[in-house]
Design a protein around this motif. Structure first.
Motif, mmCIF file in Angstrom:
data_model
loop_
_atom_site.group_PDB
_atom_site.id
_atom_site.type_symbol
_atom_site.label_atom_id
_atom_site.label_comp_id
_atom_site.label_asym_id
_atom_site.label_seq_id
_atom_site.Cartn_x
_atom_site.Cartn_y
_atom_site.Cartn_z
ATOM 1 N N CYS A 101 0.835 -1.204 0.000
ATOM 2 C CA CYS A 101 0.000 0.000 0.000
ATOM 3 C C CYS A 101 0.871 1.255 0.000
ATOM 4 O O CYS A 101 1.941 1.285 0.607
ATOM 5 C CB CYS A 101 -0.889 -0.001 1.232
ATOM 6 S SG CYS A 101 -1.968 1.436 1.351
ATOM 7 N N SER A 137 0.410 3.798 1.633
ATOM 8 C CA SER A 137 0.542 4.327 3.000
ATOM 9 C C SER A 137 1.879 3.907 3.611
ATOM 10 O O SER A 137 2.456 4.647 4.419
ATOM 11 C CB SER A 137 -0.602 3.832 3.895
ATOM 12 O OG SER A 137 -1.834 4.322 3.418
ATOM 13 N N HIS A 143 -0.038 -4.311 5.861
ATOM 14 C CA HIS A 143 -1.325 -4.225 6.569
ATOM 15 C C HIS A 143 -2.471 -4.800 5.748
ATOM 16 O O HIS A 143 -3.625 -4.671 6.103
ATOM 17 C CB HIS A 143 -1.605 -2.786 7.061
ATOM 18 C CG HIS A 143 -1.582 -1.752 5.986
ATOM 19 N ND1 HIS A 143 -0.432 -1.082 5.637
ATOM 20 C CD2 HIS A 143 -2.557 -1.262 5.206
ATOM 21 C CE1 HIS A 143 -0.705 -0.212 4.669
ATOM 22 N NE2 HIS A 143 -1.995 -0.306 4.383
ATOM 23 N N ASP A 161 -7.841 -3.672 2.153
ATOM 24 C CA ASP A 161 -7.598 -2.231 2.319
ATOM 25 C C ASP A 161 -7.946 -1.492 1.028
ATOM 26 O O ASP A 161 -8.841 -0.639 1.011
ATOM 27 C CB ASP A 161 -6.131 -1.990 2.717
ATOM 28 C CG ASP A 161 -5.776 -0.516 2.844
ATOM 29 O OD1 ASP A 161 -6.678 0.330 2.908
ATOM 30 O OD2 ASP A 161 -4.569 -0.203 2.866
ATOM 31 N N ARG A 163 -2.392 -3.277 -8.035
ATOM 32 C CA ARG A 163 -1.807 -3.485 -6.709
ATOM 33 C C ARG A 163 -0.662 -4.484 -6.783
ATOM 34 O O ARG A 163 -0.798 -5.538 -7.431
ATOM 35 C CB ARG A 163 -2.880 -4.066 -5.766
ATOM 36 C CG ARG A 163 -2.592 -3.925 -4.277
ATOM 37 C CD ARG A 163 -2.699 -2.539 -3.822
ATOM 38 N NE ARG A 163 -3.012 -2.308 -2.421
ATOM 39 C CZ ARG A 163 -2.979 -1.080 -1.909
ATOM 40 N NH1 ARG A 163 -2.643 -0.033 -2.636
ATOM 41 N NH2 ARG A 163 -3.293 -0.892 -0.642
#
Ligand code: NAD
Ligand code: ZN
Ligand code: ZN
Length: 346
Positions: free
Chosen positions: A38, A40, A62, A153, A339
């Motif tokens: 991700c 993040s 995560h 997510d 992704r």
């Protein structure tokens, strides 16, 4: 076991060997089959040492999916070998928000030091992952681990944001998606599956806009200084009933505010540090601006059900754990289309 750790502020993550975790009372040990990468995490790895909120080294990841490998004392409800997805935003389990399944908004997580895996405690980019409670596990029920892991997510976060705005996304309405990367390309599919809104997607990269069209965007617009005017024109000057900003930087939150319709919703999902001032005359009448975080446990169940129905499919590229640093490099350079997913067993 092998794990991908962020060890030194400002340095790239490293593959290291750490002790195999063992489940204590109430915990579940998963053998990780897939872990999602991700943006993040890149934000976390760009934060300065001063005020850095987590202890280092930090095993990243995560987004996690795995099979149950061992059960701690007293665990019931799951069995060894079960294929499960991990609900990431852990809470206390008992406060008013947790009681609603909204552990992402737990009222006591900070006070109790409860952190999501990969964001303050060891995450899924390792051969094994310790999960504190079986309530954080949702059965995959036939979903492929690689296809499913981003849904925890990159699927759940847009789903939560979009669900809030569904009453406004009636026939004839417009939804704008800014940033069509990991989260954004799933958001487009969710909007198409859940609403009849026309979907307009913005990105700075032609490759990302191509993917946006492939996954269902009706219109794509290059995210530049003329983007807001172009989107307004597409809506006959009225603007969009819902705007989802998956970048959240100064230029994109400005676009988000500029393309919102009267009574529109603006969701700032990206954590790019931008701020959208709200005040009389600054935005069209009654625009509502929010900055949501992740989603609830029941919403994860819903997203997985939607994926099982075939309505959502994440574009993925896979990497071994040894190559995980490369996945972060490529994401940082904007080269991941969809992704990136790490396969710790490969
Ligand atoms: P990503 O890198 O896969 O996608 C970001 C996309 O934005 C890329 O396609 C990139 O080309 C595009 N982009 C960059 N600058 C742009 C601009 N000026 N205009 C339009 N598009 C632009 O990232 P991701 O993993 O999908 O994460 C997206 C954002 O959401 C990140 O900021 C991440 O930290 C954040 N995030 C927030 C939550 C939450 O709960 N609020 C959860 C997950 C991720
Ligand atoms: Zn994330
Ligand atoms: Zn709680």
């Amino acid at each position: 076991m092998k794990a991908l750790q962020y060890r030194t502020i400002g340095a790239p993550p490293e593959v290291v060997t750490v002790p195999d975790p063992e489940p204590g009372p109430g915990q579940v040990l998963l053998k990780v089959t897939a872990a999602g990468v991700c943006h993040s995490d890149i934000a976390v790895m760009s934060w300065p040492a001063e005020g850095f909120p987590y202890e280092l080294p930090l095993t990243l990841g995560h987004e996690g999916v795995g099979t149950v490998a061992a059960l701690g004392a007293g665990v019931t409800g799951v069995s060894e070998g079960d294929a499960v997805a991990v609900y990431g935003p852990w809470g206390c389990g008992t406060c008013a928000k947790c009681a609603e399944g909204k552990e992402n908004y737990c009222l006591r997580a900070d006070e109790l030091g409860i952190r999501p895996p990969g964001l303050g405690r060891p995450g899924s980019m390792a051969e094994y992952l310790l999960v504190d409670d079986p309530r954080h596990l949702v059965p995959l029920d036939g979903l492929d681990p690689v296809a499913a892991v981003p849904l925890t997510d990159a699927g759940l976060t847009p789903y939560h944001a979009i669900k809030r705005s569904l009453p406004k996304l009636v026939p004839g309405s417009t939804a704008v998606v800014i940033g069509t990367g990991g989260l954004g390309h799933v958001a487009i599919q969710l909007l198409r599956a859940l609403s009849s809104a026309r979907v307009v997607a913005l990105d700075v990269s032609e490759d990302k806009l191509r993917l946006a069209r492939e996954v269902g965007a009706h219109e794509t617009v290059l995210s530049d200084a003329k983007a807001a005017d172009a989107v307004r024109e597409l809506t006959g000057g009225l603007g969009a009933e819902a705007v989802f900003d998956f970048v959240g930087a100064a230029p994109t939150v400005r676009i988000a505010g500029a393309v919102a319709a009267v009574e529109g919703d603006v969701s700032l999902v990206g954590i790019g540090g931008g701020a959208l001032p709200v005040g009389f005359g600054l935005l069209p009448f009654e625009v509502s601006v929010s900055a949501p975080y992740w989603g609830s446990r029941s919403e994860l169940t819903e997203v997985l059900a939607l994926a099982r129905s075939g309505a959502v499919s994440v574009h993925t590229e896979t990497y071994s754990l040894d190559d995980a640093p490369l996945a972060y490099e490529r994401l940082h350079e904007g080269k991941v289309n969809g992704r990136a997913v790490i396969l710790p067993g490969a």
